[in-house]
Enzyme design. Structure first.
Site, short mmCIF file in Angstrom:
data_model
loop_
_atom_site.label_atom_id
_atom_site.label_comp_id
_atom_site.label_asym_id
_atom_site.label_seq_id
_atom_site.Cartn_x
_atom_site.Cartn_y
_atom_site.Cartn_z
CE1 TYR A 118 1.42 20.90 35.77
CE2 TYR A 118 -0.95 20.66 35.85
CZ TYR A 118 0.28 21.00 36.57
OH TYR A 118 -0.05 21.31 37.91
CG LEU B 222 -4.86 9.65 46.63
CD1 LEU B 222 -5.67 9.07 45.60
CD2 LEU B 222 -5.31 9.17 47.92
NE ARG C 1 4.22 14.38 42.76
CZ ARG C 1 4.12 14.83 43.78
NH1 ARG C 1 4.12 14.17 45.02
NH2 ARG C 1 4.45 16.27 43.69
N GLY C 2 -0.22 8.41 43.77
CA GLY C 2 -0.79 7.22 43.68
C GLY C 2 0.04 6.36 44.79
CB SER D 179 -3.75 5.28 45.40
OG SER D 179 -3.04 4.39 44.67
#
Length: 335
Positions: free
Chosen positions: A58, A211, A213-214, A217
């Protein structure tokens, strides 16, 4: 709010019922605020979250160093409660490009040595290759992790994004605590073969992307402009046409959430929590505000009628677009 606990499989540790996925705190979804990221990790630990998830690739080690900094600054009691789940094996270039996966035993030990240093710890709680290396039998990769366990550098074997056949081969090599894989209302591919296999073998699921990746959401809008360094700018589910379709699913979910008196994110996370005690959702909150919202899902209890209504509003396979761009889909284990 009380953070309940769940156990990672029959061989793994007891962890908080929600874990914190820290990937978004590195530049994967656009620019980040380091100070707020560290404050969010501290808030999670203070709230009783124990499971922190990262990957050595990452932002090329940035995420591990961030977690290491946060742990050093945390009170001793909170630092000691943290359980670290680390993925390894993804190869990156200096320009950020992806160049495959390396599961060779020598590479496994090399990756672990660097992760321990960046994290500032003497052991990793759950260690797993991020994706199956097609050139190295999973038995060899898992065998190397087992050797690290014998040496005290790792506590438990994990897997990531592999299919039923690989899970069985890995579990025959060494005890496996859990499988990390995407699982959400609009990402339910594990239900056919993977989930029955892990349950048969006593392996839990740490579910990332709960979620999406939003996307589900309740905070993502069709007119949102994504930065060039945001993964979602290239993700099929966020592309024109697909995005509009997927946001109609979110609006259907919003109606149910409003009737329940909760947010869209909370009901989406609560749905994953309701799928079984062997599933631990990872929430990718990057701010204390979003973390607090996600933790609120622990207080959301869904009865059978509500679960049915949620799945009617967002049926399995209803999403438009694949989870990843085509080139990355080839690395997701189907065996």
């Amino acid at each position: 709010m009380t953070i309940r606990t769940r156990t990672l499989g029959t061989t793994g540790p007891q962890v908080s019922a929600l874990g914190l996925g820290c990937m978004g705190m590195s530049p994967m979804y656009g620019d980040v605020d380091r100070k707020e990221s560290i404050a969010t990790i501290h808030a999670a630990l203070e709230a009783g979250v124990t499971l922190l998830d990262t990957g050595d690739f990452y932002a090329m080690g940035h995420n591990e160093m961030l977690i290491g900094e946060a742990l050093r600054a945390a009170p001793a009691a909170r630092r000691e409660q943290a359980l670290l789940s680390v993925k390894f094996g993804a190869l990156r270039g200096p320009g950020g490009e992806w160049s495959g996966y390396d599961g060779r035993p020598a590479a496994v030990k090399n990756f672990a040595a660097y992760s321990l240093q960046r994290l500032g710890v003497d052991h990793i709680d759950v260690y797993r290759i991020a994706r199956l290396d097609p050139d190295v039998p999973i038995e060899e990769t898992v065998g190397a992790i087992a050797e690290l366990i014998e040496q005290g550098y790792v506590r438990h074997v994990g897997l990531s994004e592999v299919g039923a056949e690989t899970i069985r081969r890995a579990a025959a090599t060494a005890p496996v605590s859990d499988l990390q894989i995407e699982y959400a209302l609009i990402s339910r591919g594990i239900e056919e073969e993977v989930l029955p296999t892990t349950r048969e073998l006593g392996i839990s699921i740490t579910a990332y992307g709960v979620l999406s990746r939003g996307l589900i959401s309740g905070h993502f809008s069709a007119d949102r402009q994504l930065a060039a360094n945001d993964f979602r700018a290239y993700s099929p589910r966020f592309q024109d046409g697909n995005l509009q379709h997927n946001l109609t699913l979110v609006e259907a979910l919003r109606k149910i959430a409003e009737q329940k008196g909760v947010t869209v994110a909370q009901i989406a996370i609560a749905w994953v929590l309701a799928q079984g005690e062997d599933i631990v959702p990872l929430v990718g909150a990057r701010t204390r505000e979003r973390l607090a919202e996600s933790l609120g899902a622990l207080d959301v209890v869904l009865d059978a009628d509500e679960l049915r209504a949620i799945e009617d509003a967002v049926p399995a396979d209803a999403a438009a677009g694949e989870r990843y761009p085509a080139a990355q889909m080839t690395h997701l284990g189907s065996k």
